[in-house]
Design a protein around this motif. Structure first.
Motif, PDB file in Angstrom:
ATOM      1  N   ILE A  82      60.542   7.717  23.907  1.00 54.14           N
ATOM      2  CA  ILE A  82      59.280   8.456  23.812  1.00 54.14           C
ATOM      3  C   ILE A  82      58.853   8.951  25.207  1.00 54.14           C
ATOM      4  O   ILE A  82      58.425  10.093  25.386  1.00 54.14           O
ATOM      5  N   LYS A 133      56.927  -3.218  25.634  1.00 55.86           N
ATOM      6  CA  LYS A 133      56.120  -2.848  26.810  1.00 55.86           C
ATOM      7  C   LYS A 133      55.459  -4.111  27.347  1.00 55.86           C
ATOM      8  O   LYS A 133      54.470  -4.575  26.794  1.00 55.86           O
ATOM      9  N   ARG A 136      63.294  -0.996  16.040  1.00 52.79           N
ATOM     10  CA  ARG A 136      63.299   0.431  16.392  1.00 52.79           C
ATOM     11  C   ARG A 136      64.043   0.718  17.691  1.00 52.79           C
ATOM     12  O   ARG A 136      64.372   1.861  17.978  1.00 52.79           O
ATOM     13  N   ARG A 194      48.584   7.004  24.523  1.00 54.18           N
ATOM     14  CA  ARG A 194      49.153   5.649  24.675  1.00 54.18           C
ATOM     15  C   ARG A 194      48.697   5.091  26.029  1.00 54.18           C
ATOM     16  O   ARG A 194      49.403   5.164  27.027  1.00 54.18           O
ATOM     17  N   LEU A 224      47.034  10.915  20.006  1.00 55.40           N
ATOM     18  CA  LEU A 224      47.390   9.535  20.364  1.00 55.40           C
ATOM     19  C   LEU A 224      47.583   9.474  21.870  1.00 55.40           C
ATOM     20  O   LEU A 224      48.533  10.062  22.400  1.00 55.40           O
ATOM     21  N   GLY A 277      51.120   5.068  12.033  1.00 56.67           N
ATOM     22  CA  GLY A 277      52.135   4.948  13.093  1.00 56.67           C
ATOM     23  C   GLY A 277      53.471   4.676  12.433  1.00 56.67           C
ATOM     24  O   GLY A 277      53.860   3.538  12.199  1.00 56.67           O
ATOM     25  N   THR A 278      54.188   5.763  12.136  1.00 57.95           N
ATOM     26  CA  THR A 278      55.414   5.582  11.344  1.00 57.95           C
ATOM     27  C   THR A 278      56.530   4.885  12.133  1.00 57.95           C
ATOM     28  O   THR A 278      57.420   4.287  11.538  1.00 57.95           O
ATOM     29  N   ASN A 279      56.479   4.955  13.474  1.00 57.05           N
ATOM     30  CA  ASN A 279      57.555   4.301  14.246  1.00 57.05           C
ATOM     31  C   ASN A 279      57.577   2.810  13.943  1.00 57.05           C
ATOM     32  O   ASN A 279      58.623   2.220  13.697  1.00 57.05           O
ATOM     33  N   ASP A 280      56.396   2.213  13.975  1.00 54.09           N
ATOM     34  CA  ASP A 280      56.332   0.787  13.679  1.00 54.09           C
ATOM     35  C   ASP A 280      56.342   0.518  12.188  1.00 54.09           C
ATOM     36  O   ASP A 280      56.909  -0.477  11.741  1.00 54.09           O
ATOM     37  N   HIS A 336      60.145   3.027  23.118  1.00 51.95           N
ATOM     38  CA  HIS A 336      59.195   3.662  24.023  1.00 51.95           C
ATOM     39  C   HIS A 336      59.899   4.312  25.218  1.00 51.95           C
ATOM     40  O   HIS A 336      59.353   5.219  25.838  1.00 51.95           O
ATOM     41  N   MET A 388      45.241   2.255  13.571  1.00 57.33           N
ATOM     42  CA  MET A 388      46.599   2.694  13.282  1.00 57.33           C
ATOM     43  C   MET A 388      47.093   1.868  12.112  1.00 57.33           C
ATOM     44  O   MET A 388      46.938   0.642  12.096  1.00 57.33           O
ATOM     45  N   ARG A 404      50.969  -8.741  20.445  1.00 57.70           N
ATOM     46  CA  ARG A 404      51.045  -7.331  20.808  1.00 57.70           C
ATOM     47  C   ARG A 404      49.729  -6.637  20.435  1.00 57.70           C
ATOM     48  O   ARG A 404      49.040  -7.037  19.504  1.00 57.70           O
ATOM     49  N   ARG A 445      44.084   5.416  22.006  1.00 55.63           N
ATOM     50  CA  ARG A 445      44.558   4.192  21.384  1.00 55.63           C
ATOM     51  C   ARG A 445      44.355   3.082  22.412  1.00 55.63           C
ATOM     52  O   ARG A 445      44.812   3.192  23.546  1.00 55.63           O
ATOM     53  N   CYS A 459      50.885   9.869  13.562  1.00 55.97           N
ATOM     54  CA  CYS A 459      51.180  10.074  14.989  1.00 55.97           C
ATOM     55  C   CYS A 459      52.523   9.479  15.389  1.00 55.97           C
ATOM     56  O   CYS A 459      52.843   9.403  16.557  1.00 55.97           O
ATOM     57  N   GLY A 460      53.339   9.064  14.415  1.00 57.83           N
ATOM     58  CA  GLY A 460      54.680   8.568  14.748  1.00 57.83           C
ATOM     59  C   GLY A 460      55.672   9.725  14.749  1.00 57.83           C
ATOM     60  O   GLY A 460      55.319  10.882  14.445  1.00 57.83           O
ATOM     61  N   GLU A 499      50.275   0.716  10.766  1.00 59.84           N
ATOM     62  CA  GLU A 499      51.675   0.664  11.183  1.00 59.84           C
ATOM     63  C   GLU A 499      52.334  -0.667  10.826  1.00 59.84           C
ATOM     64  O   GLU A 499      53.452  -0.942  11.223  1.00 59.84           O
TER      65      GLU A 499
HETATM   66  C1  PEP Z   1      53.921   4.290  15.940  1.00 57.11           C
HETATM   67  O1  PEP Z   1      54.160   3.087  15.850  1.00 57.11           O
HETATM   68  O2  PEP Z   1      54.299   5.132  15.114  1.00 57.11           O
HETATM   69  C2  PEP Z   1      53.147   4.824  17.076  1.00 57.11           C
HETATM   70  C3  PEP Z   1      52.779   6.075  17.110  1.00 57.11           C
HETATM   71  O3  PEP Z   1      52.892   3.989  18.112  1.00 57.11           O
HETATM   72  P1  PEP Z   1      54.017   3.513  19.150  1.00 57.11           P
HETATM   73  O4  PEP Z   1      55.211   4.409  18.988  1.00 57.11           O
HETATM   74  O5  PEP Z   1      53.454   3.634  20.515  1.00 57.11           O
HETATM   75  O6  PEP Z   1      54.277   2.097  18.765  1.00 57.11           O
END
Ligand code: PEP
Ligand code: MG
Length: 611
Positions: free
Chosen positions: A212, A360, A485, A316, A314, A472-475, A209, A449, A378, A352, A522-523, A451
């Protein structure tokens, strides 16, 4: 991480050092290092070049003022929430930070011993500490904690200078590039991009984050460059290249020339992308992809429009909570949400709900320590455990929905039960608002989401409960591949092309299509041309990404065919290794970019009547 030592000396006769890290936020900056190093090593004073003294003393004066303001603010909050006696605990802190002799003692060290402001602050505090510790009086010796607290506050403001929108920019005698071991997302959210040109950290991952937020603030950044703080001095010249993920310390003339040339080329390309801002993200064969922006700070609304995004896919919302001792009230949230909804209507805003936890952390009374925070309390798990915090947020969002199109989505859902529990609290919030006669839209859609692998694997069971999925591809990558990550040590294992990740995405898209609900991503996979190509090919019709990435993706989508994207997605279905998939998709993406870049952009703009 590879390191190269150059024989070439620059004008300060220091050997140049090149470090490869992880590109976190685009842009190239050349400036002077300011090191954020809260540890004090008395045997290795941090020094600065003589020409940097005025700059460090300017920073020092401002940091003292900021620290005093912060303590006053804390006192008034304590007076409000507790009483005068509790607020008075901070009287000695205030006296100390306003003590001119203390400030002068620090300035003197900067001037005469050429010590960095941060080092000088902590050194003076260390001296005072030693003097007080020798006095046999419990009250006096306990002042040591107060000194340290004040010292830490000043050091924080020496580097992470918060930029209130009405404050004048920090005058700069040099371009500041912050170098730190690590920065938390809330440290980063407090940065002022008028005073910090770029940053580099020793640790960190591409989708942390912190990365981001750097993008959101348009601060070029490189993370995960490895141990460097002991090899760099305040005031050293540095280059941060947030495109290729490099940090150069004491660059040679040739490296400076290369950085300036690269910067110029990127600026020209980005200016070209911007010319398409008003056009739709439509493929050559006429398929329109919806491109929305991710929003972290309400101050970014202008960027959303400027970069040509259609609303917010998204929001945040948690960044509203992170620098506060307690969650913002419903009314405080409502004001911010209303501003965003009104500012973007008729384009939609997807809120979200609070995704606190992971990297965070709540600073205030709701803070909790966990051994594995990414696997802990979380997001929706936290909200369901603290329903009053959740309900206040839902009420604020619902009230804002009276001003424009709003959707609500719950993060980190792993079971149908969580959706049902969250929807129950939402229904109660609606009933309460109705009873109170407050306005809200009755058609607010609710999504989740996807994820966590369990959500993807059971997406067919989740789909009937919601109006949309947002992947949420990041997670999803982090949890599927068991790769943190935000850890640069496993950055090469954090792999969006892994067949397991692609299989899960395909499953979610299929479940959504069968149920007839929307599915978007949205990732960060949405923000990269090669992975965006795959997503569109797999049937994703809307993508949401940091506003700065929208023009690049729009440009790319306008230069491919949907049929090509589908064929590529079908090709990779049968591939077993991510190397094979990456090479195939990246190779074709590069070819498309080259093929289309050969066509003058202006020709297209003239054809579409843009210029
Ligand atoms: C994700 O996990 O892809 C996402 C968009 O949410 P965040 O990056 O805030 O965890
Ligand atoms: Mg997430």
């Amino acid at each position: 991480m590879r390191e190269r030592q150059f024989e070439v000396m620059n004008d300060e006769s220091a050997a140049s050092i090149l470090r490869r890290g992880v590109p976190a936020s685009p842009g190239i900056r050349i400036g002077r290092a300011v090191i954020y190093d809260p540890k004090l090593n008395p045997s290795a004073p941090r020094t600065i070049p003589a020409g940097h003294v005025k700059f460090q003393i300017d920073l020092l004066g401002r940091a003292f003022v900021k620290a005093a303001e912060e303590i006053e603010d804390l006192q008034s909050k304590l007076r409000e929430s507790l009483d005068d006696a509790h607020a008075a605990i901070f009287d000695p802190h205030l006296l100390f930070v306003r003590d001119e002799a203390f400030c002068e003692q620090v300035a003197e060290r900067i001037r005469t011993r050429l010590q960095s402001a941060q080092y000088a602050v902590m050194a003076v505090i260390g001296e005072l500490d030693a003097q007080f510790a020798s006095i046999e009086d419990e009250y006096i010796s306990s002042r040591s904690t107060d000194f340290r607290d004040v010292g830490n506050r000043i050091c924080k403001h020496l580097t992470l200078i918060r930029g209130e929108s009405d404050a004048a920019p920090i005058p700069r005698s040099e371009d500041v590039i912050l170098i730190a071991h690590d920065l938390t997302p809330s440290d980063t959210a407090q940065m002022d991009n008028r005073s910090i040109m770029a940053f580099a950290t020793e640790v960190g991952g591409r989708t942390s984050h912190t990365a981001i937020l750097a993008k959101a603030l348009e601060i070029p950044a490189v993370v995960g460059v490895g141990a460097i703080i002991d090899r760099i001095k305040d005031g050293d010249q540095v280059i941060v290249d947030g495109y290729e993920g490099t940090l150069v310390i004491n660059p040679s003339d040739a490296e400076l020339r290369r950085a300036r040339n690269r910067k110029r080329k990127h600026l020209i390309r980005e200016r070209d992308y911007h010319k398409l801002a008003a056009l739709p993200a439509e493929t050559v064969d006429g398929f329109k992809v919806e491109l929305a922006a991710n929003l972290e700070l309400a101050s970014e609304i202008d960027h959303v429009k400027q970069y040509g995004a259609h609303g917010v896919g998204l929001f945040r919302t948690e960044f509203l909570y992170l620098d506060k001792p307690k969650p913002p009230s419903e009314d405080e949230q409502y004001e911010v949400y209303l501003k965003v909804v009104e500012g973007l209507a008729p384009a939609p805003v997807v809120f979200r709900t609070l995704d606190v936890g992971g990297d965070k952390l709540f600073p205030g009374s709701l803070a909790h320590h966990e051994k594995n925070p990414f696997l802990g309390l979380r997001a929706i798990r936290f909200c369901l455990k603290h329903p009053w915090v959740f309900a206040a947020q839902l009420r604020a969002i619902l009230r804002a929905s009276a001003a424009g199109p709003v959707r609500i989505m719950f993060p980190m859902v792993s079971t149908v039960d969580e959706i049902l529990a969250a929807k129950k609290i939402l229904a109660e919030a609606k009933r309460d608002l109705e009873r109170e006669g407050r306005e809200f839209a009755d058609n607010v859609e609710v999504g989740v989401m996807v994820e966590i692998p369990s959500a993807a694997l059971t997406s067919d069971a989740l789909a009937p409960e919601v109006d949309f999925f947002s992947i949420g591809t990041n997670d999803l990558i982090q949890y599927t591949l068991a790769v943190d990550r935000s850890n640069e040590k496993v950055n090469d294992l954090y792999d969006p092309f892994h067949p397991a990740v692609l299989r899960l995405i395909r499953m979610v898209v299929d479940a959504a299509q069968r149920e007839g609900i929307d599915v978007n991503v949205c990732g960060e996979m949405a923000a990269n041309p090669a992975t965006a190509l795959l997503l569109v090919g797999m049937g994703v019709e809307s993508l949401s990404m940091g506003a700065v990435d929208v023009p690049k993706i729009k440009y790319f989508l306008r230069h491919i065919r949907l049929s090509e994207a589908r064929a590529i997605a079908a090709d990779v279905r049968g591939m077993r290794s991510s190397t094979e998939i990456r090479e195939h998709v990246q190779g074709l993406t590069d070819r498309f970019i080259k093929r289309r870049l050969a066509r003058p952009l202006d020709e297209e703009l003239v054809a579409t009547g843009t210029i």
